[in-house]
Write a protein that holds these residues in place. Sequence first.
Motif, PDB file in Angstrom:
ATOM      1  N   TRP A 409     -46.678  26.633  73.325  1.00 30.99           N
ATOM      2  CA  TRP A 409     -47.247  25.557  72.525  1.00 30.99           C
ATOM      3  C   TRP A 409     -46.236  25.081  71.479  1.00 30.99           C
ATOM      4  O   TRP A 409     -45.854  25.844  70.587  1.00 30.99           O
ATOM      5  N   PRO A 410     -45.798  23.819  71.552  1.00 34.25           N
ATOM      6  CA  PRO A 410     -44.838  23.306  70.563  1.00 34.25           C
ATOM      7  C   PRO A 410     -45.465  23.155  69.178  1.00 34.25           C
ATOM      8  O   PRO A 410     -46.687  23.010  69.033  1.00 34.25           O
ATOM      9  N   ASP A 411     -44.611  23.156  68.169  1.00 36.40           N
ATOM     10  CA  ASP A 411     -45.071  23.032  66.783  1.00 36.40           C
ATOM     11  C   ASP A 411     -45.687  21.671  66.480  1.00 36.40           C
ATOM     12  O   ASP A 411     -46.364  21.519  65.465  1.00 36.40           O
ATOM     13  N   ALA A 412     -45.443  20.679  67.322  1.00 36.86           N
ATOM     14  CA  ALA A 412     -45.889  19.316  67.030  1.00 36.86           C
ATOM     15  C   ALA A 412     -47.400  19.145  67.099  1.00 36.86           C
ATOM     16  O   ALA A 412     -47.925  18.128  66.640  1.00 36.86           O
ATOM     17  N   VAL A 487     -61.700  20.018  65.439  1.00 35.38           N
ATOM     18  CA  VAL A 487     -60.551  20.002  64.536  1.00 35.38           C
ATOM     19  C   VAL A 487     -59.778  18.699  64.740  1.00 35.38           C
ATOM     20  O   VAL A 487     -59.602  18.238  65.868  1.00 35.38           O
ATOM     21  N   THR A 488     -59.353  18.108  63.658  1.00 40.83           N
ATOM     22  CA  THR A 488     -58.600  16.863  63.750  1.00 40.83           C
ATOM     23  C   THR A 488     -57.350  17.063  64.593  1.00 40.83           C
ATOM     24  O   THR A 488     -56.531  17.944  64.323  1.00 40.83           O
ATOM     25  N   HIS A 489     -57.238  16.283  65.646  1.00 42.32           N
ATOM     26  CA  HIS A 489     -56.085  16.420  66.522  1.00 42.32           C
ATOM     27  C   HIS A 489     -55.820  15.087  67.208  1.00 42.32           C
ATOM     28  O   HIS A 489     -56.537  14.118  67.014  1.00 42.32           O
ATOM     29  N   GLY A 490     -54.787  15.070  68.008  1.00 44.37           N
ATOM     30  CA  GLY A 490     -54.421  13.839  68.697  1.00 44.37           C
ATOM     31  C   GLY A 490     -53.577  12.946  67.809  1.00 44.37           C
ATOM     32  O   GLY A 490     -52.892  13.389  66.898  1.00 44.37           O
ATOM     33  N   GLY A 491     -53.614  11.671  68.103  1.00 44.15           N
ATOM     34  CA  GLY A 491     -52.817  10.729  67.336  1.00 44.15           C
ATOM     35  C   GLY A 491     -51.518  10.391  68.038  1.00 44.15           C
ATOM     36  O   GLY A 491     -51.157  10.975  69.061  1.00 44.15           O
ATOM     37  N   THR A 492     -50.806   9.461  67.456  1.00 43.26           N
ATOM     38  CA  THR A 492     -49.587   8.945  68.073  1.00 43.26           C
ATOM     39  C   THR A 492     -48.515  10.003  68.242  1.00 43.26           C
ATOM     40  O   THR A 492     -47.891  10.124  69.294  1.00 43.26           O
ATOM     41  N   ALA A 493     -48.307  10.825  67.195  1.00 44.64           N
ATOM     42  CA  ALA A 493     -47.247  11.835  67.248  1.00 44.64           C
ATOM     43  C   ALA A 493     -47.538  12.879  68.320  1.00 44.64           C
ATOM     44  O   ALA A 493     -46.645  13.264  69.090  1.00 44.64           O
ATOM     45  N   ASP A 495     -49.491  12.568  70.949  1.00 43.63           N
ATOM     46  CA  ASP A 495     -49.424  11.958  72.278  1.00 43.63           C
ATOM     47  C   ASP A 495     -47.972  11.782  72.716  1.00 43.63           C
ATOM     48  O   ASP A 495     -47.626  12.036  73.881  1.00 43.63           O
ATOM     49  N   ALA A 496     -47.128  11.392  71.785  1.00 47.12           N
ATOM     50  CA  ALA A 496     -45.710  11.211  72.113  1.00 47.12           C
ATOM     51  C   ALA A 496     -45.074  12.546  72.506  1.00 47.12           C
ATOM     52  O   ALA A 496     -44.294  12.620  73.458  1.00 47.12           O
ATOM     53  N   ALA A 497     -45.424  13.622  71.776  1.00 45.57           N
ATOM     54  CA  ALA A 497     -44.867  14.935  72.094  1.00 45.57           C
ATOM     55  C   ALA A 497     -45.336  15.405  73.466  1.00 45.57           C
ATOM     56  O   ALA A 497     -44.561  15.988  74.232  1.00 45.57           O
ATOM     57  N   TYR A 498     -46.580  15.147  73.778  1.00 46.86           N
ATOM     58  CA  TYR A 498     -47.112  15.538  75.083  1.00 46.86           C
ATOM     59  C   TYR A 498     -46.413  14.765  76.203  1.00 46.86           C
ATOM     60  O   TYR A 498     -45.977  15.348  77.194  1.00 46.86           O
TER      61      TYR A 498
END
Length: 511
Positions: A409-412, A487-493, A495-498
Motif C-alpha cells: 500500500w503506497p503512502d499516497a 473514512v474520507t478517501h478518494g479524490g484527485t490525488a 485517483d492519480a496515484a492509483y
Amino acid sequence: MGAVLARHGWLVAIAAIYLYVFPYFPAIQSANELPRVYLVRSIVDAHTFALDAPAKVWGQTGDMSPSGGHVYSNKAPGSSLLVVPAYAAARVVGDPGLAGTMWLCRVVGGIVPALLFLVLLSRFLARFSPDEATRRLVLVAYALGSMAMTYAILFYSHQLSAICIASAWIVAVDVVDGKRGARAMLAAGALAGAAPLVDYQAALAGVPVFAWLVATLWQRRGDRPGELARVLGCGAAGAVLPIALLLAYHTVCFGGPLHTGYAASEVYAADHAHGLLGATYPKWTAVVGTTVAVDKGLFALAPWLVLTIPGTVVLWRRGERGTAIVGGAVFVLFLAFVASLAFWRAGWEVGPRYVTAMLPFTLPAVVALVDAVRASAHPRAKLVAGAVAAPMLVAIAIYTLSSATFPYWPDAFHDPLYEVTFRLLGDNLVAPSLGSALGLAGVVGIAPYLVACAAVAGWAIARVAGPLGLAVAGAIAAAWLGAYGLVTHGGTAADAAYQRTVKPAVEKAQM
C-alpha cells in the motif's frame, strides 16, 4: 491420513493459502525485496556481497548503499544467507531468472519458516489454554490476519526475524521450566543472535527476554551458580556465530563491524543519523499513525491485537507473570520505538511493518483471554466469543485480500483498503497466482484462495463460538469493514496515484 488431516488440516490449508498467490510486480522495483534477492544471486553467481552485476541487469533501488566503488544491500543479510543453499542447488539445473529467484526466496526465506513456526507456537500456546480450538483460532488469526501473513509471503525478512527471536524465547521458557536441558540454550542463543542478522530491530525484543531469563534463573537456581552459569554460557555460545557473521559482513561491505548499510546509504542516511537506528523520542503523529490510523495503524488493520491488553491482565491473574511482563514489555518497546522513528511511515506497507517481530509475543495474552471467555459459565458465552472473534475476521479479510491483490500500500492513500484493495477487486485485477498460471483471469483466478481463507476462518471461529457465534462474528465484521468506507478517501490525488502506479503494476504482472 484422515487422522493427520483432522489434526493438522488447518496448517495444510494455511500452507496452501500462502503458496497459492505470488504477488510479484516487476514494475514497482520492490526496494525491500530486490536487494535481498540480488544478494542471494551475487553470493552464488559471483562469490561476492556486492550487487553490481544484478543491479546492472535489473536496476538499482533506494535500498542499496555505495561503498568502496560497489553497491551493497543496506539490509541485514540473514534472510539472503538462508536462501543461498537452495538457490545454489537450483542454479545447478539452470538460471531461474529474477522471478524464479524471487519465488524461491519467498518460499525458503519466508513461507517454510513461517509454517514451521506455527507448529512450534501451537505447542507453546498449550501452556496458556488446554483447549485446542482456542489455540487454533488465535493461530489462524495470527497466520492470516496480521503482518505475519504479508511478510511471510514477501521477501522482507520481518517475519523471519520474528520467528527467530520468538523461537529463542520459547526455547528459553522450556529451559527455565525444566522441559529442556541447558544445552538447548545453544539453540536459543543461536536463534536470538540470528534475529538481528535477519533484521536489526528484532534485537529490541531480546532485551526483555534476556532480562526475564536472568532474573528467573537467578530466582530459581541462584543457589546453584554453576548451573546458572552453564545455562547462560550455552546461550552466549549459541549467539556467537550469527553475531560474528553479521559483524564480518559489515566489515567486508562497509569497512567496520558496526558500520551498517544504512549509515552508507545516500537515500536514507539522514533518517538514521540520530538516536538508535534513527529512533529518538515518540511523536504524537507517529503514535496515532502506527496504532489507529486506517492507512497503517496496527489496531485498525488487525484490531484483534487490542485483546493483548486485557489478555495480559488475565495472564497476570493466572500467575503467568513472567509471560505477561515479557509480552507487555516487548509490546510497549516496539510501539515506542517505531513511534520514535523519523521514517516511521516506512514506505509501502500493509501495517507498521517494523513491529512485526513483536506480534508473537502478544499471542499468549490473546489465547488466555479467549480461553477465559470460552470457559465462562455465562449462558451467552459463545455469543461473546463470537464478538471477540469478530476483529479477527476483520483482520483476516484485510490481510488475505491485500495479499491477493497488491500488498504494497503506497503512502499516497488515506484509506488503502478501499482505495487500493477493494478498487482492484472492482476492476477485476489481482496478483499473479496458481489460478492465473492455469489461465484463470481476474478474481476467478483467486476464487479457490478466497474459499480456502473463508473456510479456515469460519471453521476456527465456529469451533470456539458455535454456528450462532460465527454468525455474530460475521455480522460485526461486515459492519466493521463497511465502516472503513466512511473514512474520507478518494479524490484527485488518490485517483492519480492509483492510475499511475498501482493499476499499471498489477496489469503488467498479469501479462
